[in-house]
Structures are given as structure tokens and as C-alpha cells.
Design an enzyme around this catalytic site. Structure first.
Site, PDB file in Angstrom:
ATOM      1  N   TYR A 190      -1.542 -23.825  31.269  1.00 34.05           N
ATOM      2  CA  TYR A 190      -2.966 -23.965  31.076  1.00 34.05           C
ATOM      3  C   TYR A 190      -3.525 -22.669  30.635  1.00 34.05           C
ATOM      4  O   TYR A 190      -4.369 -22.785  29.796  1.00 34.05           O
ATOM      5  CB  TYR A 190      -3.488 -24.635  32.620  1.00 34.05           C
ATOM      6  CG  TYR A 190      -3.029 -25.784  32.927  1.00 34.05           C
ATOM      7  CD1 TYR A 190      -2.850 -26.715  32.166  1.00 34.05           C
ATOM      8  CD2 TYR A 190      -2.840 -25.941  34.339  1.00 34.05           C
ATOM      9  CE1 TYR A 190      -2.488 -27.974  32.606  1.00 34.05           C
ATOM     10  CE2 TYR A 190      -2.396 -26.854  34.714  1.00 34.05           C
ATOM     11  CZ  TYR A 190      -2.111 -28.256  34.059  1.00 34.05           C
ATOM     12  OH  TYR A 190      -1.691 -29.293  34.666  1.00 34.05           O
ATOM     13  N   GLY A 216       4.777 -31.641  23.116  1.00 34.38           N
ATOM     14  CA  GLY A 216       3.324 -31.506  22.708  1.00 34.38           C
ATOM     15  C   GLY A 216       2.496 -32.573  23.369  1.00 34.38           C
ATOM     16  O   GLY A 216       1.329 -32.719  22.797  1.00 34.38           O
ATOM     17  N   ARG A 220       7.228 -30.340  26.868  1.00 31.31           N
ATOM     18  CA  ARG A 220       7.486 -29.540  25.753  1.00 31.31           C
ATOM     19  C   ARG A 220       7.594 -30.150  24.551  1.00 31.31           C
ATOM     20  O   ARG A 220       8.010 -29.639  23.528  1.00 31.31           O
ATOM     21  CB  ARG A 220       8.674 -28.666  25.764  1.00 31.31           C
ATOM     22  CG  ARG A 220       8.531 -27.498  26.978  1.00 31.31           C
ATOM     23  CD  ARG A 220       9.648 -26.591  27.045  1.00 31.31           C
ATOM     24  NE  ARG A 220      10.002 -25.927  28.557  1.00 31.31           N
ATOM     25  CZ  ARG A 220       8.796 -24.928  28.826  1.00 31.31           C
ATOM     26  NH1 ARG A 220       7.855 -24.637  28.079  1.00 31.31           N
ATOM     27  NH2 ARG A 220       8.961 -24.207  30.181  1.00 31.31           N
ATOM     28  N   ASN A 249       3.170 -24.170  40.943  1.00 31.36           N
ATOM     29  CA  ASN A 249       3.590 -24.769  39.702  1.00 31.36           C
ATOM     30  C   ASN A 249       3.490 -23.575  38.671  1.00 31.36           C
ATOM     31  O   ASN A 249       2.539 -23.833  37.814  1.00 31.36           O
ATOM     32  CB  ASN A 249       2.907 -25.996  39.557  1.00 31.36           C
ATOM     33  CG  ASN A 249       3.475 -26.857  38.367  1.00 31.36           C
ATOM     34  OD1 ASN A 249       4.445 -26.383  37.683  1.00 31.36           O
ATOM     35  ND2 ASN A 249       3.066 -28.193  38.238  1.00 31.36           N
ATOM     36  N   VAL A 288       3.714 -35.783  32.641  1.00 26.96           N
ATOM     37  CA  VAL A 288       4.361 -36.112  31.631  1.00 26.96           C
ATOM     38  C   VAL A 288       6.116 -36.063  32.200  1.00 26.96           C
ATOM     39  O   VAL A 288       6.305 -35.238  32.724  1.00 26.96           O
ATOM     40  CB  VAL A 288       4.526 -35.448  30.270  1.00 26.96           C
ATOM     41  CG1 VAL A 288       5.431 -35.630  29.213  1.00 26.96           C
ATOM     42  CG2 VAL A 288       2.773 -35.419  29.581  1.00 26.96           C
TER      43      VAL A 288
END
Length: 163
Positions: free
Chosen positions: A136, A100, A98, A129, A92
Site C-alpha cells: 500500500y 498485478g 504479485r 501484515n 487475491v
């Protein structure tokens, strides 16, 4: 802090391939791996929508622009005796993290795995990362530190095929 904004999540279509390739290039830059990137629009088009597709994709749009994607394929667990869903890439754009969207993509992939009666939904994450690892883990994923990826690629793969 997660800021929920309106996004559209859908299966990729042939018209999305150039945008996905552009996002893959951004991902390669983020991971400092641009020197390994060989993906082209033509290659991705063939493997997503050609005669024998080997990968699927979801795209996330915000205000009509593709700003995120997930590339995934089916693998198989001999232990479970079932196929699984393997997430190759999730990306993304930084301006939309952040929002969603990433969580929405992962949730949709989990739903696909359940709908298809797959036994697992797996992916890898780079050990540096930390943001992704925390993300996750917050979603309930287990990072398996005892597993290592083994890879033959490029000249090493060519040499080994002759062994």
C-alpha cells in the site's frame, strides 16, 4: 518482483457470489479469524444484489476463474463534505499475488472514487501484515498509526443498544 499476467477485472455479478464467499473464507483463514465468519451466499447475495444493496464488489479473473475480489461501500466525510469510498476487503489468492491483480483492483477503485467525485478512498490493514503495508505504501497510501478502529459487535452491540 511484480509479474504482469493477463487478468480480467469487472463488477461482480450474481453468479460470482459463491466464488466471493469462498474467497472471504480464505481471507478469514489467512487472518486467523475463521471463528468470526458468519457470511453465507444468501447474506452476501442480499446485500450485493437485493432490494437495498449496501455494498459493491469487483472481481478479478485469471483464466476464467475468480481469484480475487474487493468489497467496498460509500461512507461520508463531514470534514470534506463529500462521500468517500471505503474498501472493506481486498483479497487475491496467494498463487496470484504479485501478478498485478491487486494493484489493478486498487487502481480501479481509485478511478471509481474520482469518477464519483468522492473525497477519499480508505481502508484498514492489520498491523502484522507487513507485506500488505509495504504494498500500500508503494502505491502512495498513507498508513495512519494515530487512528484506531472502535467496534461494537455481537453481544456487546446488543447490550449497548439497551443502554
Amino acid at each position: 518482483m511484480l509479474r504482469m499476467i493477463s487478468y480480467t477485472l469487472r463488477s461482480a455479478e450474481p453468479r460470482d457470489v459463491p466464488a466471493i464467499v469462498g474467497l472471504v473464507k480464505e481471507l478469514a483463514e489467512f487472518e486467523n479469524l475463521s471463528h468470526l465468519l458468519e457470511l453465507t451466499v444468501e447474506k452476501l447475495q442480499l446485500h450485493l444484489f437485493g432490494a437495498k444493496p449496501v455494498v459493491e464488489a469487483l472481481v478479478g479473473e485469471i483464466d476464467g476463474e475468480v481469484v480475487g475480489y474487493a468489497l467496498f461501500f460509500t461512507n461520508f466525510s463531514t470534514f470534506l463534505g463529500k462521500p468517500g469510498l471505503y474498501l472493506e476487503d481486498l483479497y487475491v489468492r496467494s498463487a496470484h499475488r504479485r501478478s498485478g491483480l491487486g494493484q489493478g483492483i486498487l487502481s480501479r477503485l481509485a478511478q471509481i472514487a474520482v469518477e464519483r467525485d468522492y473525497g477519499r478512498f480508505e481502508w484498514t490493514v492489520l498491523d502484522w501484515n507487513e507485506d500488505a503495508i509495504r504494498f500500500y505504501e508503494r502505491m502512495g497510501a498513507h498508513v495512519l498509526p494515530e487512528w484506531r478502529i472502535c467496534r461494537l459487535a455481537g453481544p456487546d452491540l446488543q447490550r449497548y443498544k439497551k443502554a
